[in-house]
Write a protein that holds these residues in place. Structure first.
Motif, short mmCIF file in Angstrom:
data_model
loop_
_atom_site.label_atom_id
_atom_site.label_comp_id
_atom_site.label_asym_id
_atom_site.label_seq_id
_atom_site.Cartn_x
_atom_site.Cartn_y
_atom_site.Cartn_z
N ALA A 44 0.84 -1.20 0.00
CA ALA A 44 0.00 0.00 0.00
C ALA A 44 0.87 1.25 0.00
CB ALA A 44 -0.92 0.00 1.21
N ARG A 45 1.95 1.25 0.78
CA ARG A 45 2.84 2.40 0.83
C ARG A 45 3.51 2.62 -0.52
NH1 ARG A 45 8.20 3.10 1.53
NH2 ARG A 45 8.54 0.89 1.89
N LEU A 46 3.99 1.54 -1.13
CA LEU A 46 4.65 1.67 -2.42
C LEU A 46 3.66 2.10 -3.51
CD1 LEU A 46 7.01 -1.44 -2.34
CD2 LEU A 46 7.64 0.97 -2.14
N ALA A 52 1.55 8.89 -6.51
CA ALA A 52 1.94 10.28 -6.32
C ALA A 52 2.97 10.70 -7.37
CB ALA A 52 2.51 10.48 -4.92
N LYS A 53 3.90 9.82 -7.66
CA LYS A 53 4.92 10.12 -8.67
C LYS A 53 4.27 10.27 -10.04
CE LYS A 53 8.97 8.17 -10.91
NZ LYS A 53 9.77 6.97 -11.09
N GLU A 54 3.37 9.35 -10.38
CA GLU A 54 2.69 9.43 -11.68
C GLU A 54 1.85 10.69 -11.79
OE1 GLU A 54 0.51 5.77 -12.03
OE2 GLU A 54 2.30 4.62 -12.54
N ALA A 55 1.20 11.09 -10.71
CA ALA A 55 0.40 12.31 -10.73
C ALA A 55 1.30 13.53 -10.92
CB ALA A 55 -0.40 12.44 -9.44
N ALA A 56 2.45 13.54 -10.26
CA ALA A 56 3.38 14.66 -10.40
C ALA A 56 3.92 14.73 -11.83
CB ALA A 56 4.53 14.53 -9.41
N GLU A 57 4.22 13.57 -12.39
CA GLU A 57 4.72 13.55 -13.77
C GLU A 57 3.64 14.01 -14.75
OE1 GLU A 57 6.09 9.55 -14.27
OE2 GLU A 57 8.02 9.96 -13.31
#
Length: 87
Positions: A44-46, A52-57
């Protein structure tokens, strides 16, 4: 009489072994469940980090201005004398 004492001791040994095996099995199941819960928490953490990384990208790529390349006009090709010789 001696035989009954031996049988009783043997039965008690078997009983204690059965109890010991049951306790070990219970402990193994408990450990398995704890490991599974830790794996689920890690997953779940990963997943949250990945999302979050995909949203930022995605946000970053949306904010970038698209570069528009000018299309070069192609001039009509004239046939070269070498091309005519090959044909």
């Amino acid at each position: 009489m001696a035989k009954t004492l031996e049988l009783q001791q043997k039965a008690e040994e078997q009983f204690h072994q059965t109890i010991k095996k049951a306790q070990e099995a219970k402990q193994a199941v408990s450990q398995y469940e704890a490991d599974a819960a830790a794996d689920r928490a890690k997953t779940a953490r990963l997943r949250a980090l990945r999302l979050a990384k995909e949203a930022a990208e995605a946000k970053e790529s949306a904010e970038k201005k698209p570069t528009i390349k000018k299309q070069r006009s192609r001039s009509k090709k004239t046939t070269s004398p070498l091309a005519e010789e090959k044909a």
